[in-house]
Design an enzyme around this catalytic site. Structure first.
Site, PDB file in Angstrom:
ATOM      1  N   SER A 139       0.356  10.645   3.754  1.00 11.87           N
ATOM      2  CA  SER A 139       0.625  11.812   2.912  1.00 11.87           C
ATOM      3  C   SER A 139      -0.208  11.647   1.657  1.00 11.87           C
ATOM      4  O   SER A 139      -0.457  10.513   1.219  1.00 11.87           O
ATOM      5  CB  SER A 139       2.102  11.855   2.536  1.00 11.87           C
ATOM      6  OG  SER A 139       2.314  12.840   1.529  1.00 11.87           O
ATOM      7  N   TYR A 152       9.366   7.744  -0.831  1.00 12.46           N
ATOM      8  CA  TYR A 152       8.504   8.252   0.243  1.00 12.46           C
ATOM      9  C   TYR A 152       7.034   7.948  -0.085  1.00 12.46           C
ATOM     10  O   TYR A 152       6.276   7.515   0.781  1.00 12.46           O
ATOM     11  CB  TYR A 152       8.752   9.754   0.359  1.00 12.46           C
ATOM     12  CG  TYR A 152       7.860  10.544   1.280  1.00 12.46           C
ATOM     13  CD1 TYR A 152       8.120  10.607   2.648  1.00 12.46           C
ATOM     14  CD2 TYR A 152       6.786  11.274   0.779  1.00 12.46           C
ATOM     15  CE1 TYR A 152       7.321  11.376   3.490  1.00 12.46           C
ATOM     16  CE2 TYR A 152       5.991  12.045   1.610  1.00 12.46           C
ATOM     17  CZ  TYR A 152       6.258  12.094   2.960  1.00 12.46           C
ATOM     18  OH  TYR A 152       5.467  12.864   3.791  1.00 12.46           O
TER      19      TYR A 152
HETATM   20  P1  NDP Z   1       9.043  18.038  10.528  1.00 12.20           P
HETATM   21  O1  NDP Z   1      10.383  17.574  10.009  1.00 12.20           O
HETATM   22  O2  NDP Z   1       8.751  19.479  10.603  1.00 12.20           O
HETATM   23  O3  NDP Z   1       8.783  17.389  11.951  1.00 12.20           O
HETATM   24  C1  NDP Z   1       8.926  15.989  12.106  1.00 12.20           C
HETATM   25  C2  NDP Z   1       9.484  15.694  13.469  1.00 12.20           C
HETATM   26  O4  NDP Z   1       9.744  14.268  13.525  1.00 12.20           O
HETATM   27  C3  NDP Z   1      10.818  16.398  13.718  1.00 12.20           C
HETATM   28  O5  NDP Z   1      10.907  16.819  15.059  1.00 12.20           O
HETATM   29  C4  NDP Z   1      11.804  15.288  13.414  1.00 12.20           C
HETATM   30  O6  NDP Z   1      13.074  15.464  13.984  1.00 12.20           O
HETATM   31  C5  NDP Z   1      11.079  14.091  13.990  1.00 12.20           C
HETATM   32  N1  NDP Z   1      11.670  12.851  13.529  1.00 12.20           N
HETATM   33  C6  NDP Z   1      12.332  12.614  12.361  1.00 12.20           C
HETATM   34  N2  NDP Z   1      12.806  11.373  12.353  1.00 12.20           N
HETATM   35  C7  NDP Z   1      12.438  10.800  13.530  1.00 12.20           C
HETATM   36  C8  NDP Z   1      12.651   9.529  14.120  1.00 12.20           C
HETATM   37  N3  NDP Z   1      13.388   8.595  13.510  1.00 12.20           N
HETATM   38  N4  NDP Z   1      12.116   9.273  15.328  1.00 12.20           N
HETATM   39  C9  NDP Z   1      11.410  10.219  15.976  1.00 12.20           C
HETATM   40  N5  NDP Z   1      11.201  11.460  15.507  1.00 12.20           N
HETATM   41  C10 NDP Z   1      11.707  11.747  14.285  1.00 12.20           C
HETATM   42  O7  NDP Z   1       7.948  17.276   9.623  1.00 12.20           O
HETATM   43  P2  NDP Z   1       6.411  17.638   9.337  1.00 12.20           P
HETATM   44  O8  NDP Z   1       5.777  18.180  10.553  1.00 12.20           O
HETATM   45  O9  NDP Z   1       6.332  18.368   8.066  1.00 12.20           O
HETATM   46  O10 NDP Z   1       5.857  16.166   9.053  1.00 12.20           O
HETATM   47  C11 NDP Z   1       5.096  15.422   9.986  1.00 12.20           C
HETATM   48  C12 NDP Z   1       4.479  14.238   9.267  1.00 12.20           C
HETATM   49  O11 NDP Z   1       3.623  14.711   8.225  1.00 12.20           O
HETATM   50  C13 NDP Z   1       5.503  13.316   8.601  1.00 12.20           C
HETATM   51  O12 NDP Z   1       5.090  11.985   8.706  1.00 12.20           O
HETATM   52  C14 NDP Z   1       5.469  13.769   7.148  1.00 12.20           C
HETATM   53  O13 NDP Z   1       5.874  12.745   6.285  1.00 12.20           O
HETATM   54  C15 NDP Z   1       3.978  14.088   6.998  1.00 12.20           C
HETATM   55  N6  NDP Z   1       3.672  14.984   5.894  1.00 12.20           N
HETATM   56  C16 NDP Z   1       4.158  16.270   5.857  1.00 12.20           C
HETATM   57  C17 NDP Z   1       3.844  17.095   4.801  1.00 12.20           C
HETATM   58  C18 NDP Z   1       4.335  18.499   4.704  1.00 12.20           C
HETATM   59  O14 NDP Z   1       4.114  19.118   3.657  1.00 12.20           O
HETATM   60  N7  NDP Z   1       4.963  19.061   5.703  1.00 12.20           N
HETATM   61  C19 NDP Z   1       2.982  16.626   3.697  1.00 12.20           C
HETATM   62  C20 NDP Z   1       2.521  15.284   3.845  1.00 12.20           C
HETATM   63  C21 NDP Z   1       2.859  14.508   4.915  1.00 12.20           C
HETATM   64  P3  NDP Z   1      14.281  16.025  13.017  1.00 12.20           P
HETATM   65  O15 NDP Z   1      13.923  17.439  12.735  1.00 12.20           O
HETATM   66  O16 NDP Z   1      15.517  15.843  13.805  1.00 12.20           O
HETATM   67  O17 NDP Z   1      14.252  15.168  11.761  1.00 12.20           O
END
Ligand code: NDP
Length: 251
Positions: A139, A152
């Site tokens: 990130s 985070y």
């Molecule tokens: P979302 O919450 O939209 O999607 C993430 C997915 O990962 C969800 O399906 C979630 O399930 C799943 N997940 C959460 N915890 C676990 C776990 N323990 N094991 C397996 N799967 C899990 O997130 P984003 O798409 O926004 O984020 C994706 C990545 O990008 C992350 O690493 C985030 O930190 C990073 N990121 C995102 C930004 C943003 O602005 N969106 C900015 C910078 C980085 P559930 O919904 O049940 O939690």
């Protein structure tokens, strides 16, 4: 491109789902690995309907046994994992002084240790076979800090440093490791943070205005960078950190 097997954690929705779609469009066989099992299976079905090979697997990256099971199932159904995308992540906006140790543990467990668990399970096979791509989703928070995201930011900073170190350790085995760092990107995670916090929506609006391209990222913006780093074309790029943020952060 060659049909290599990829596993995308957190692939059921958001950025992970766009990554799974981009990899499938490149001809990869894709395991959509997520705690949201029903959604992961549905995402995999959609990839199959589009002509790809895919499987939805249950994976909780905070649980080593669950990760190992997801890797075994993927390899049994699709073949050895040659591309690993550590995308699963989680956060809530909180001032550092309003966080406590259980919150720190949760943030570090999902965002950093999750990445360690999957990499530990998949990297030996890549090194042994002499080819692999690891792409870790960091990130911009981990590069430059981010208000209300102290723990985070630290966990994502750890992901970036870890990526550089494994890149050094497995470079001679034909495995690359790179980090892709999204800026604010329109997903459920971002929308959830915006609505759960007083002032969250205002923060997001001000972030959009701060982006030189004057918009938040789309999951597909991040996915195309990941697909490139996972490709044969990126074989001499390793240990790098790529910001996908419309220019919000530079250098
Ligand atoms: P979302 O919450 O939209 O999607 C993430 C997915 O990962 C969800 O399906 C979630 O399930 C799943 N997940 C959460 N915890 C676990 C776990 N323990 N094991 C397996 N799967 C899990 O997130 P984003 O798409 O926004 O984020 C994706 C990545 O990008 C992350 O690493 C985030 O930190 C990073 N990121 C995102 C930004 C943003 O602005 N969106 C900015 C910078 C980085 P559930 O919904 O049940 O939690």
């Amino acid at each position: 491109m060659a049909e290599r097997t990829a596993m995308v954690t957190g692939g059921a929705r958001g950025i992970g789902r766009a990554i799974a779609t981009a990899l499938a469009a490149d001809g990869r066989a894709v395991a959509v690995a997520d705690v949201l099992v029903k959604e992961a299976v549905e995402a995999a079905r959609e990839l199959e309907r589009a002509g790809g090979r895919a499987v939805g697997v249950a994976a909780d990256v905070t649980d080593r046994a669950s990760v190992e099971e997801a890797v075994s199932r993927t390899e049994a159904e699709l073949g050895p994992i040659e591309i690993l995308v550590n995308n699963a992540g989680w956060d809530e906006l909180r001032p550092f002084l309003e966080t406590d140790e259980p919150f720190w543990d949760r943030v570090i467990d999902v965002n950093y240790k999750g990445c360690l668990r999957t990499t530990r399970a998949v990297l030996p096979g890549m090194a042994e076979r002499g080819w692999g791509r690891v792409v870790n989703i960091g990130s911009d928070a981990g590069r430059v800090g981010s208000s209300l995201e102290s723990v985070y930011s630290g966990a994502k900073g750890a992901v970036i440093a870890f990526t550089k170190t494994i890149a050094r350790e497995v470079a001679r085995q034909g495995v690359t490791a790179n980090a892709v760092c999204p800026g604010p990107t329109r997903t459920g995670l971002l929308e959830g943070m915006a609505t759960s916090e007083a002032g969250g929506q205002r923060l997001i609006e001000s972030l959009s205005r701060a982006v030189p391209m004057r918009r938040l990222g789309a999951p597909e913006d991040v996915a195309s960078a990941v697909a490139f780093l996972a490709s044969e074309r990126a074989g001499f790029i390793t240990g790098q950190t790529l910001s996908v943020s419309g220019g919000l952060t530079m250098a």
